[in-house]
Write a protein that holds these residues in place. Structure first.
Motif, short mmCIF file in Angstrom:
data_model
loop_
_atom_site.label_atom_id
_atom_site.label_comp_id
_atom_site.label_asym_id
_atom_site.label_seq_id
_atom_site.Cartn_x
_atom_site.Cartn_y
_atom_site.Cartn_z
N ALA A 107 0.83 -1.20 0.00
CA ALA A 107 0.00 0.00 0.00
C ALA A 107 0.87 1.25 0.00
N TRP A 108 1.99 1.18 0.69
CA TRP A 108 2.93 2.31 0.69
C TRP A 108 3.56 2.47 -0.70
N LEU A 111 0.13 2.77 -3.44
CA LEU A 111 -0.89 3.79 -3.20
C LEU A 111 -0.36 5.02 -2.48
N GLU A 113 0.42 5.20 0.64
CA GLU A 113 -0.07 5.30 2.01
C GLU A 113 1.10 5.33 2.99
N ARG A 114 0.93 6.13 4.02
CA ARG A 114 2.00 6.31 5.01
C ARG A 114 2.09 5.09 5.93
N LYS A 163 -8.43 -3.15 -2.85
CA LYS A 163 -8.73 -1.81 -2.33
C LYS A 163 -8.94 -0.82 -3.47
N ARG A 164 -8.15 -0.96 -4.51
CA ARG A 164 -8.33 -0.10 -5.69
C ARG A 164 -9.63 -0.45 -6.42
N GLU A 278 -3.52 2.41 14.80
CA GLU A 278 -3.96 3.11 13.59
C GLU A 278 -5.43 3.49 13.68
N ARG A 282 -7.00 7.24 13.46
CA ARG A 282 -8.08 7.63 12.54
C ARG A 282 -9.22 8.29 13.29
#
Length: 316
Positions: A107-108, A111, A113-114, A163-164, A278, A282
């Motif tokens: 994902a990092w 995408l 993502e951090r 996810k995409r 996490e 959020r």
């Protein structure tokens, strides 16, 4: 809550059933044929339950992304099934729990993502857990273990693809494309490896079980997460490791290793705590955003009130 627990129990039963059925079929046929039979059963279920999705399928939306996802997922399934055939089942399930690591990394990379501090610590701790499971200091590492880790990485990459895809595709469409695409992939691989092995009647219950459980495992997990918090569902899912260890001991006389439980527990705890951290981040970000929106709305209302007061004063 109670309904969610029942869905999780069904998920546990499905994953364990899929592993046992795959192990039994691997004694009689190659891995590629197991995947083909699994897809054929899945196709039958899809034709019965998902005919209403045909109009959406004809749109071929994100078809290249579906193809890429299914190529990765098919490869991961092949590696996982091969691991089930060659390794103690508890070790396979323990190493499979490294999947959140790969999800975070991919994902990092894909995408942007951090990866936060909690997730970085989870990756380090999970790596330590893998070393405990594999025990590299006691001899040569089983190559099958590396194949299972490759499967976990493949599942992680597949999750990023999903996810995409969920931006424009429903979960049902993703599953249907999985069946439709992975069946010809399996047929091609089976033909390359040497063709079809006749399926006897004693194999048919295992064929049905592997096909149905492959679909039900992911469906029941999704249903559980729909009605209960992940912080409750994930610890229940971890029960797969001790349960499959007992099943492996009863059916195949596999030794129940303390190292597997320690390593799997470390992998699970690291990823679970990272997930909780996490989730808190959020919630905190959402609360700050909501507070900011309320403050902005209050400021607007105050400005309107002040303007109205000035207007009334000028009229007076």
């Amino acid at each position: 809550m109670g309904v969610g627990v029942l869905w999780m129990i069904a998920s546990l039963a499905s994953f364990i059933s899929m592993a046992v059925a795959s192990r039994e079929l691997s004694l009689a046929m190659p891995i590629a044929q197991i995947l083909v039979l699994r897809s054929i059963v899945g196709l039958g279920v899809v034709l019965i339950l998902a005919r209403h999705l045909l109009p959406e399928l004809r749109q071929l939306r994100d078809i290249k992304l579906h193809a890429a996802r299914n190529l990765v997922h098919f490869s991961a399934q092949y590696c996982w099934t091969l691991g089930v055939a060659l390794m103690p089942l508890a070790e396979v399930f323990a190493l499979e729990f490294t999947m959140p690591i790969w999800v975070a990394i991919f994902a990092w990379a894909a995408l942007g993502e951090r990866i936060g501090r909690a997730r970085i610590l989870a990756i380090i701790a999970s790596f330590a857990g893998v070393l405990i499971v594999l025990q590299p200091g006691t001899g040569i590492i089983d190559p099958a273990a590396l194949i299972v880790l490759l499967a976990a990485a493949g599942y992680g990459a597949s999750a990023v693809f999903v996810k995409r895809l969920t931006r424009h595709s429903s979960s049902a469409i993703i599953v249907v494309w999985m069946v439709l695409m992975q069946l010809p992939m399996g047929v091609a691989l089976m033909a390359y490896q040497g063709g079809w092995v006749p399926v006897g009647w004693p194999d048919m219950p295992w064929v049905l079980l592997v096909g149905i459980s492959a679909l039900s495992a992911h469906y029941t997990m999704a249903q559980a997460l729909r009605v209960m918090d992940a912080s409750i569902a994930i610890p229940i899912d971890f029960l797969r490791v001790p349960l499959i260890a007992v099943v492996g001991w009863l059916l195949y006389d596999e030794k129940i290793s303390t190292a597997v439980f320690i390593g799997a527990g470390l992998i699970f705890a690291a990823n679970f705590l990272a997930m909780r951290s996490e989730a808190r981040s959020r919630r905190k970000s959402a609360a700050l955003a909501e507070a900011g929106a309320d403050a902005a709305a209050g400021a607007v209302m105050a400005a309107k009130g002040s303007a109205r007061h000035r207007t009334d004063h000028e009229v007076d």
